[in-house]
Scaffold this motif. Structure first.
Motif, PDB file in Angstrom:
ATOM      1  N   TYR A   1      12.728  31.481  18.120  1.00  7.74           N
ATOM      2  CA  TYR A   1      14.070  30.899  18.089  1.00  7.74           C
ATOM      3  C   TYR A   1      14.579  31.034  16.658  1.00  7.74           C
ATOM      4  O   TYR A   1      14.123  30.323  15.754  1.00  7.74           O
ATOM      5  CB  TYR A   1      14.068  29.428  18.519  1.00  7.74           C
ATOM      6  CG  TYR A   1      15.454  28.899  18.794  1.00  7.74           C
ATOM      7  CD1 TYR A   1      15.926  28.793  20.101  1.00  7.74           C
ATOM      8  CD2 TYR A   1      16.310  28.529  17.755  1.00  7.74           C
ATOM      9  CE1 TYR A   1      17.202  28.315  20.371  1.00  7.74           C
ATOM     10  CE2 TYR A   1      17.593  28.073  18.014  1.00  7.74           C
ATOM     11  CZ  TYR A   1      18.036  27.972  19.316  1.00  7.74           C
ATOM     12  OH  TYR A   1      19.306  27.522  19.571  1.00  7.74           O
ATOM     13  N   GLY A   2      15.516  31.949  16.452  1.00  9.30           N
ATOM     14  CA  GLY A   2      16.068  32.158  15.122  1.00  9.30           C
ATOM     15  C   GLY A   2      16.671  30.897  14.552  1.00  9.30           C
ATOM     16  O   GLY A   2      17.336  30.147  15.272  1.00  9.30           O
ATOM     17  N   THR A   3      16.445  30.629  13.308  1.00  6.03           N
ATOM     18  CA  THR A   3      16.835  29.464  12.497  1.00  6.03           C
ATOM     19  C   THR A   3      15.806  28.345  12.569  1.00  6.03           C
ATOM     20  O   THR A   3      15.894  27.387  11.808  1.00  6.03           O
ATOM     21  CB  THR A   3      18.218  28.870  12.859  1.00  6.03           C
ATOM     22  OG1 THR A   3      18.153  28.192  14.118  1.00  6.03           O
ATOM     23  CG2 THR A   3      19.289  29.948  12.890  1.00  6.03           C
ATOM     24  N   ARG A   4      14.794  28.435  13.453  1.00  9.80           N
ATOM     25  CA  ARG A   4      13.800  27.360  13.519  1.00  9.80           C
ATOM     26  C   ARG A   4      12.881  27.433  12.306  1.00  9.80           C
ATOM     27  O   ARG A   4      12.453  28.517  11.894  1.00  9.80           O
ATOM     28  CB  ARG A   4      12.984  27.468  14.799  1.00  9.80           C
ATOM     29  CG  ARG A   4      11.981  26.332  14.947  1.00  9.80           C
ATOM     30  CD  ARG A   4      11.356  26.292  16.317  1.00  9.80           C
ATOM     31  NE  ARG A   4      10.553  25.085  16.485  1.00  9.80           N
ATOM     32  CZ  ARG A   4      10.013  24.709  17.641  1.00  9.80           C
ATOM     33  NH1 ARG A   4      10.171  25.440  18.729  1.00  9.80           N
ATOM     34  NH2 ARG A   4       9.307  23.602  17.709  1.00  9.80           N
ATOM     35  N   ILE A   5      12.574  26.264  11.746  1.00 14.76           N
ATOM     36  CA  ILE A   5      11.683  26.169  10.599  1.00 14.76           C
ATOM     37  C   ILE A   5      10.519  25.251  10.965  1.00 14.76           C
ATOM     38  O   ILE A   5      10.713  24.144  11.456  1.00 14.76           O
ATOM     39  CB  ILE A   5      12.406  25.610   9.349  1.00 14.76           C
ATOM     40  CG1 ILE A   5      13.586  26.515   8.982  1.00 14.76           C
ATOM     41  CG2 ILE A   5      11.438  25.482   8.178  1.00 14.76           C
ATOM     42  CD1 ILE A   5      13.219  27.925   8.598  1.00 14.76           C
TER      43      ILE A   5
ATOM     44  N   TYR B   1      18.123  35.539  23.350  1.00 11.91           N
ATOM     45  CA  TYR B   1      18.866  36.617  22.685  1.00 11.91           C
ATOM     46  C   TYR B   1      17.977  37.308  21.646  1.00 11.91           C
ATOM     47  O   TYR B   1      17.987  38.537  21.520  1.00 11.91           O
ATOM     48  CB  TYR B   1      20.104  36.030  22.032  1.00 11.91           C
ATOM     49  CG  TYR B   1      20.854  36.969  21.118  1.00 11.91           C
ATOM     50  CD1 TYR B   1      21.802  37.856  21.608  1.00 11.91           C
ATOM     51  CD2 TYR B   1      20.617  36.949  19.741  1.00 11.91           C
ATOM     52  CE1 TYR B   1      22.494  38.704  20.759  1.00 11.91           C
ATOM     53  CE2 TYR B   1      21.298  37.794  18.891  1.00 11.91           C
ATOM     54  CZ  TYR B   1      22.237  38.675  19.400  1.00 11.91           C
ATOM     55  OH  TYR B   1      22.914  39.522  18.545  1.00 11.91           O
ATOM     56  N   ASN B   2      17.171  36.519  20.915  1.00 13.48           N
ATOM     57  CA  ASN B   2      16.225  37.114  19.959  1.00 13.48           C
ATOM     58  C   ASN B   2      15.239  38.040  20.655  1.00 13.48           C
ATOM     59  O   ASN B   2      14.889  39.101  20.130  1.00 13.48           O
ATOM     60  CB  ASN B   2      15.450  36.028  19.224  1.00 13.48           C
ATOM     61  CG  ASN B   2      16.306  35.098  18.394  1.00 13.48           C
ATOM     62  OD1 ASN B   2      15.987  33.925  18.216  1.00 13.48           O
ATOM     63  ND2 ASN B   2      17.423  35.604  17.865  1.00 13.48           N
TER      64      ASN B   2
ATOM     65  N   THR C   1      19.476  41.561  13.914  1.00  9.28           N
ATOM     66  CA  THR C   1      18.514  42.183  13.009  1.00  9.28           C
ATOM     67  C   THR C   1      17.752  41.203  12.122  1.00  9.28           C
ATOM     68  O   THR C   1      16.567  41.413  11.853  1.00  9.28           O
ATOM     69  CB  THR C   1      19.229  43.210  12.108  1.00  9.28           C
ATOM     70  OG1 THR C   1      20.296  42.542  11.401  1.00  9.28           O
ATOM     71  CG2 THR C   1      19.825  44.325  12.946  1.00  9.28           C
ATOM     72  N   TRP C   2      18.404  40.111  11.653  1.00  6.12           N
ATOM     73  CA  TRP C   2      17.736  39.307  10.625  1.00  6.12           C
ATOM     74  C   TRP C   2      16.474  38.590  11.094  1.00  6.12           C
ATOM     75  O   TRP C   2      15.583  38.327  10.280  1.00  6.12           O
ATOM     76  CB  TRP C   2      18.707  38.354   9.942  1.00  6.12           C
ATOM     77  CG  TRP C   2      19.441  37.323  10.755  1.00  6.12           C
ATOM     78  CD1 TRP C   2      20.746  37.371  11.131  1.00  6.12           C
ATOM     79  CD2 TRP C   2      18.952  36.083  11.257  1.00  6.12           C
ATOM     80  NE1 TRP C   2      21.102  36.259  11.840  1.00  6.12           N
ATOM     81  CE2 TRP C   2      20.008  35.444  11.922  1.00  6.12           C
ATOM     82  CE3 TRP C   2      17.712  35.443  11.194  1.00  6.12           C
ATOM     83  CZ2 TRP C   2      19.885  34.203  12.548  1.00  6.12           C
ATOM     84  CZ3 TRP C   2      17.564  34.204  11.808  1.00  6.12           C
ATOM     85  CH2 TRP C   2      18.637  33.600  12.480  1.00  6.12           C
ATOM     86  N   PRO C   3      16.293  38.259  12.390  1.00  8.15           N
ATOM     87  CA  PRO C   3      15.032  37.600  12.753  1.00  8.15           C
ATOM     88  C   PRO C   3      13.820  38.531  12.819  1.00  8.15           C
ATOM     89  O   PRO C   3      12.687  38.059  12.855  1.00  8.15           O
ATOM     90  CB  PRO C   3      15.327  37.027  14.156  1.00  8.15           C
ATOM     91  CG  PRO C   3      16.809  36.996  14.279  1.00  8.15           C
ATOM     92  CD  PRO C   3      17.277  38.183  13.501  1.00  8.15           C
ATOM     93  N   THR C   4      14.032  39.850  12.831  1.00  2.91           N
ATOM     94  CA  THR C   4      12.939  40.767  13.140  1.00  2.91           C
ATOM     95  C   THR C   4      11.784  40.679  12.152  1.00  2.91           C
ATOM     96  O   THR C   4      10.616  40.535  12.538  1.00  2.91           O
ATOM     97  CB  THR C   4      13.462  42.214  13.188  1.00  2.91           C
ATOM     98  OG1 THR C   4      14.511  42.310  14.152  1.00  2.91           O
ATOM     99  CG2 THR C   4      12.341  43.183  13.554  1.00  2.91           C
ATOM    100  N   LYS C   5      12.076  40.768  10.875  1.00  8.13           N
ATOM    101  CA  LYS C   5      10.996  40.833   9.888  1.00  8.13           C
ATOM    102  C   LYS C   5      10.150  39.573   9.846  1.00  8.13           C
ATOM    103  O   LYS C   5       8.910  39.657   9.885  1.00  8.13           O
ATOM    104  CB  LYS C   5      11.564  41.161   8.504  1.00  8.13           C
ATOM    105  CG  LYS C   5      10.472  41.516   7.487  1.00  8.13           C
ATOM    106  CD  LYS C   5      11.073  42.112   6.223  1.00  8.13           C
ATOM    107  CE  LYS C   5       9.971  42.541   5.261  1.00  8.13           C
ATOM    108  NZ  LYS C   5      10.544  43.168   4.030  1.00  8.13           N
TER     109      LYS C   5
END
Length: 844
Positions: free
Chosen positions: A602-606, A688-689, A654-658
Motif C-alpha cells: 500500500y503506497g504511502t504506508r510507513i 492499483y500498486n 512508478t514511485w512505489p516500485t523501488k
C-alpha cells in the motif's frame, strides 16, 4: 509452544492475578490440539470497543462487538462492527454484565455516553426499527428506553460528541428528518431500498425514473436534513434546537453550562464556478449556535468555512467559543482561530496573518491555539507551538507558551492553575495568563514521554495512539473542565498518576498485564481501566489502590491457536534512506527455513514497529487480517513505501516500485523468503500498486488485486454507487481520490489538462507488459468502481493471459467494509487457491 500458550492463558484468567470475582466468560470452547489460525477462530473472535468510566467512578461501560458471524443481519458496512455490539456494565466488585443482549435479536448497541451524575447512559442502538436510534439505560432501575422516533447521526470520534448530555437529565443528538436515514447505517442501505422501487416503476410504465443533476448546486438551504433534538431522558419529551446537517463534519458541541449548542453544518460541495464542478474535498461548511431551550439557531457568518477537522471548544462558563475557519488564501492551509461570544455571535479572528491553527483549548479562562507560523505553514514538519490570547483584546499580540521547549507538547490538558503538558522529558504546569512554566519535577523511572490520559481526539497523530494498543477503543472526556489528575507515560513505558498540585505527586500505576493499555480513567475515585488484546485472548480490568479486578474475559479459544512469528526487516528506499518492513512468518518457523512470500503493498504506508501492522495480530477480527496466509505456510511482508516529494509524487505508477522490490530483496537476504516463490497483493490503492507493479517486473509468480482500479481515466468522475439513487449523487465522486494531492494518487490535475499523465499512470494502458497471473476480487457496489477490474480482466483475457475476476454482488470496498462473513470466507479461499495454482510447490 504449548506450555507458553497455557501460561499466557492463565495470566488472563487466574483469580490470583486479578483478585475479586471471576470475570464473565463465553460459552465453553471445544478443546482442540494447538494448531494454525482457522476461519472459525476468526468468525467467533470478539472485540472490545469504546470503554467509558462514569463521571462518579462507580461504573464502567464497555462496548463488546460480537464475532463477525454473530449477527442476524448484514448490510450496514459503516457501523464498523457495532451492528453486532452490546454494552456491558462493570460496577461494584463483580464481573461486567451485558445489559443490552443484542444477540437475542441481532441488534447493535454502542457509543455510550454517561450523564454527569452517572445515573443514566445514553447510547446508539439499531433496536426499534430500520435505523440507529438513541436509547438510555437507567443504572438505578436497569430499564432501557428508546428516546427518538427517528434515526440519529452518531458517526464521530471516540468521545461520542454527537451524543451529549446538557445536564443530568437532558441529552442531545442530531435526529434525521422524516423519510431520511442516518448516514452510518442508512447510506449503505439507501440505494438498495430505492433501486427496486425505481426498477418497478419501469416495469409498470406509469412513472418516469429520471434523475436530474445540474452542474450548479443549491445554496444549501435544502441540505439541512436533520434537527438537533434536545431530549428529556426521563419523560421522553423532545425539543428542537433547529435544523442541522452535522453528519459529515461531526462537530456538535454543547457548552459546559448546558445553555448553548454549537455546530458545524456540512452544506455539500462548493458550488460550480465557471462551469467546473469542484472536488469532493472542497465542501461548504457553516457555523451556527443554538439555544438548548429551542428555537432557530444563529448562523455565525464571520467565520468563513469553519473547519471540520478541529473540534470547536467552549469556555468553561459557556460565554465564548473557539473555532477554526478559513482565513486567507495566502497560506497553503489557510486556517485561523476565531473567538465567538455566545451572546452575539460576532466572531473575531486570532492572529490570522501570523498563525495557521491546528488545535484549540481553554486554560484558566484563556484561549489557547496550537499552530505553525504562516511563514512555515508549507512545511509539514514545521514546529507547532501553543499560543495564548487575551480574551478581552483578541487583536493583541499572542504569547508563545511553548517556545522554551526543544519539542513543544503535542497536547495540553486544563488543570487547576493552568494547563499541563509533557515536554523535554518533564511535566510542566503553564499559566496561560502570564506565560510562566513551572517544572513539576515529577520524575519517574525514566524521563516522561507523553500524556496517556486524557487525550485530545482532535489531534492528528502519525501512527497509533499510545492507548490504542490495549485491545480497546479509549473514549476520552471533553477538555472543557479542569482535571485534578492526569496519566503520564515515561520513555520506558511506565505509567503514572500525576496530581499537579502545589506539591506535585507522581504515583506509579502498574498495569495488570504486560500487554495491557489504558482504556479509561476516573479521577473521581482514581480508578483506571485497562484493556489487553494479545494473541491468546482479550481482557478488561479496573485498577484501584493497586488492586486489579478483571471484569471481562473474551476470546479464550485463541489460546489454542499457534501464533505466527513476527519480526522487522530493514532496507533502503528510493533515495537510499533507511526503511523498515514487517514480516509475518508461519507458526513453527525455524531459522534457515524459506517460505513462499506474499508482499502486501500500500503506497504511502510507513511501518516503524510491529504495532503499526494490526493485520498481523491473531486477536484482530478485522477483514483486513493477514493471518490466513501465515496459517497456510506463507511468509507475509508489509513494507514501508514512502511517497516522494516534488514532481515524482504525481507519478503513482512508478514511485512505489523501488522500495517494494528492495523490501522483497531484504526478506530474501534475511533467509526467510524463497526468491522463486514470490506473490504480491494489495487492497484499494494497494490494488492499483499491484496492477502497476506487474507492468514493471516479472519477478512475481502471482498477483492479487482487491478493490482497486486500473484506469485513472475512465474512473475519473464516476459516482459513488452507494449514493447513485439519492439526490446527493454528485457530492461523492472519484476526482477526490485521483486528482487531489491529499490522497495517494495525487495526479494534481484533471485529465483534460494533462492527458499524458493519466496515460502514463493507468496500468490498463500498459497491460501488454503483464506476464504475471492476476486475481482480482471486487465488490460490485464499491465506490472505487467495479468496472476498473472488469476492464483489466478484458485486457488480459484478450491477450490469453492468466486472469481471474471474482465479483461479489452487493459488497462495497471489501475487505475494509466487507459485510458478509460468507463472502469473506470465499475471498480467503480464492486467495489461497490462486497462490496454490501459481506458486511452485504451494500445494499445502
Amino acid at each position: 509452544m504449548v506450555l507458553r500458550v497455557k501460561l499466557v492463558l492463565s495470566l488472563l484468567t487466574a483469580t490470583a492475578l486479578v483478585g475479586g470475582a471471576s470475570p464473565p466468560v463465553e460459552q465453553p470452547v471445544a478443546v482442540r490440539a494447538p494448531g494454525p489460525f482457522t476461519m472459525r477462530d476468526f468468525l467467533t473472535t470478539k472485540k472490545l470497543g469504546q470503554v467509558v468510566p462514569s463521571p462518579d467512578g462507580k461504573s464502567v461501560a464497555a462496548v463488546v462487538k460480537r464475532g463477525p458471524s454473530e449477527s442476524s443481519r448484514y448490510g450496514a458496512s459503516f457501523v464498523d462492527g457495532n451492528e453486532r455490539a452490546d454494552i456491558w456494565i462493570a460496577d461494584g466488585a463483580g464481573p461486567a454484565r451485558d445489559v443490552t443482549h443484542g444477540a437475542k435479536d441481532g441488534t447493535g448497541h454502542y457509543n455510550p455516553v454517561w450523564s454527569p451524575d452517572g445515573r443514566m447512559l445514553a447510547f446508539a442502538s439499531t433496536r426499534g426499527g430500520d435505523d440507529v436510534f438513541l436509547h438510555v439505560w437507567d443504572r438505578e432501575s436497569g430499564e432501557i428506553r428508546k428516546l427518538t422516533p427517528r434515526g440519529v447521526q452518531t458517526m464521530t470520534n471516540a468521545s461520542g460528541y454527537l451524543i451529549q448530555w446538557l445536564d443530568s437529565r437532558r441529552v442531545i443528538a442530531p435526529m434525521v428528518n422524516p423519510g431520511r436515514w442516518s448516514l452510518e447505517y442508512g447510506q449503505w442501505l439507501e440505494a438498495q431500498r430505492a433501486a427496486p422501487k425505481e426498477w418497478a416503476k419501469v416495469e409498470r410504465g406509469k412513472e418516469n425514473t429520471a434523475s436530474v443533476l445540474d452542474s450548479s448546486t443549491a445554496d444549501g438551504a435544502d441540505a439541512l436534513d436533520e434537527e438537533i433534538a434536545v431530549i428529556d431522558a426521563v419523560t421522553g419529551k423532545i425539543t428542537s434546537a433547529g435544523p442541522a446537517r452535522t453528519y459529515t463534519a461531526g462537530n456538535l458541541v454543547a457548552d459546559p453550562t448546558g445553555r448553548h449548542i454549537a455546530r458545524v453544518d456540512d452544506l455539500g460541495p462548493t458550488p460550480a464556478r465557471a462551469g467546473q464542478l469542484k472536488r469532493v474535498l472542497e465542501r461548504r461548511t457553516r457555523l451556527a449556535i443554538a439555544s438548548a431551550a429551542g428555537g432557530q439557531p444563529r448562523v455565525v457568518t464571520e467565520v468563513p468555512s469553519p473547519s471540520v477537522t478541529v473540534q470547536p471548544r467552549w469556555a468553561a462558563d459557556g460565554a465564548n467559543l473557539l473555532v477554526v475557519g478559513k482565513a486567507t488564501p495566502k497560506t497553503p492551509d489557510p486556517f485561523t482561530a476565531y473567538l465567538v461570544p455566545a451572546a452575539d455571535g460576532k466572531a473575531t479572528p486570532l492572529a490570522a496573518d501570523r498563525l495557521v491553527a491546528t488545535g484549540l483549548l481553554w486554560g484558566a479562562g484563556t484561549p489557547l491555539v496550537r499552530g505553525a507560523q504562516v511563514a512555515d505553514a508549507a512545511d509539514p514538519a514545521a514546529r507547532q507551538d501553543w499560543w495564548a490570547f487575551d480574551p478581552a483584546d483578541p487583536a493583541a499580540k499572542p504569547r508563545d507558551l511553548t517556545s522554551r521547549f526543544k519539542v513543544p507538547p503535542l497536547e495540553l490538558v486544563p488543570v487547576t492553575g493552568g494547563v499541563l503538558g509533557v515536554a523535554d522529558g518533564r511535566a510542566w504546569l503553564i499559566d496561560p495568563r502570564t506565560g510562566q512554566a513551572r517544572d513539576l519535577k515529577a520524575t519517574g523511572a525514566a524521563p516522561l514521554a507523553e500524556l496517556a490520559w486524557p487525550l485530545d481526539d482532535g489531534v492528528r497523530r502519525n501512527g497509533v495512539r499510545p492507548t490504542d494498543r490495549g485491545g480497546a477503543e479509549p473514549a476520552n472526556p471533553r477538555l472543557d473542565r479542569d482535571f485534578p489528575l492526569v496519566l503520564a507515560r515515561d520513555t520506558k513505558g511506565g505509567l503514572y498518576e500525576l496530581a499537579p498540585g502545589a506539591a506535585p505527586v507522581l504515583t506509579p500505576l502498574p498495569a495488570p498485564h504486560p500487554e495491557a493499555g489504558v482504556a479509561g480513567y476516573s479521577p473521581a475515585n482514581r480508578t483506571a481501566v485497562f484493556g489487553a488484546g494479545g494473541d491468546q485472548g482479550t481482557a478488561l480490568w479496573t485498577t484501584h489502590a493497586g488492586r486489579h479486578t478483571q471484569r471481562i474475559s473474551l476470546n479464550g479459544h485463541l489460546a489454542q491457536v499457534l501464533p505466527p512469528q513476527r519480526r522487522l526487516v530493514t532496507y533502503k528506499g528510493a533515495d537510499g534512506e533507511k526503511l523498515t518492513g514487517a514480516l509475518l512468518l508461519p507458526p513453527g518457523h525455524r531459522d534457515g527455513q524459506r517460505h513462499p512470500l506474499v508482499v502486501n503493498v500500500y503506497g504511502t504506508r510507513i511501518v516503524s514497529t510491529l504495532e503499526d501492522v494490526p493485520e498481523f495480530q491473531v486477536n484482530n477480527p478485522s477483514y483486513l487480517t493477514l493471518q490466513f496466509l501465515a496459517a497456510n505456510g506463507y511468509a507475509v511482508l508489509v513494507p514501508s513505501i514512502p511517497r516522494p516529494e516534488g514532481k515524482a509524487a504525481a507519478e503513482p505508477m512508478t514511485w512505489p516500485t523501488k522500495p517494494i522490490m528492495n523490501a522483497v530483496d531484504a526478506a530474501i537476504d534475511a533467509g526467510v523468503a524463497d526468491a522463486k516463490r514470490l506473490a504480491v497483493m494489495g487492497h484499494s490503492f494497494g490494488s492499483y500498486n499491484v496492477h502497476s507493479l506487474v507492468t514493471r517486473t516479472d519477478r512475481f509468480e502471482a498477483a492479487i488485486a482487491i478493490s482497486g482500479f486500473s484506469d485513472v481515466i475512465s474512473s475519473y468522475g464516476v459516482f459513488d454507487s452507494r449514493f447513485r439513487y439519492t439526490s446527493r449523487a454528485q457530492e461523492w465522486f472519484a476526482p477526490a481520490y485521483i486528482e487531489d494531492p491529499a490522497f495517494e494518487f495525487g495526479l494534481g490535475r484533471p485529465p483534460w489538462e494533462d492527458p499524458q499523465r493519466y496515460v502514463r499512470n493507468s496500468p490498463l494502458l500498459h497491460a501488454g507488459k503483464i506476464k504475471t497471473p492476476v486475481l482480482m476480487l471486487h465488490g460490485e457496489r464499491d465506490y472505487l468502481t467495479h468496472t476498473g477490474s472488469e476492464e483489466m480482466y478484458t485486457a488480459l483475457a484478450r491477450q490469453a493471459k492468466k486472469v481471474r475476476l471474482v465479483s461479489y454482488w452487493g459488497e462495497a470496498h471489501m475487505p475494509y467494509s466487507m459485510i458478509s462473513p460468507a463472502n469473506f470466507q470465499s475471498m480467503i479461499e480464492q486467495e489461497l487457491d490462486w497462490l496454490r495454482l501459481n506458486l511452485p510447490g504451494s500445494e499445502r
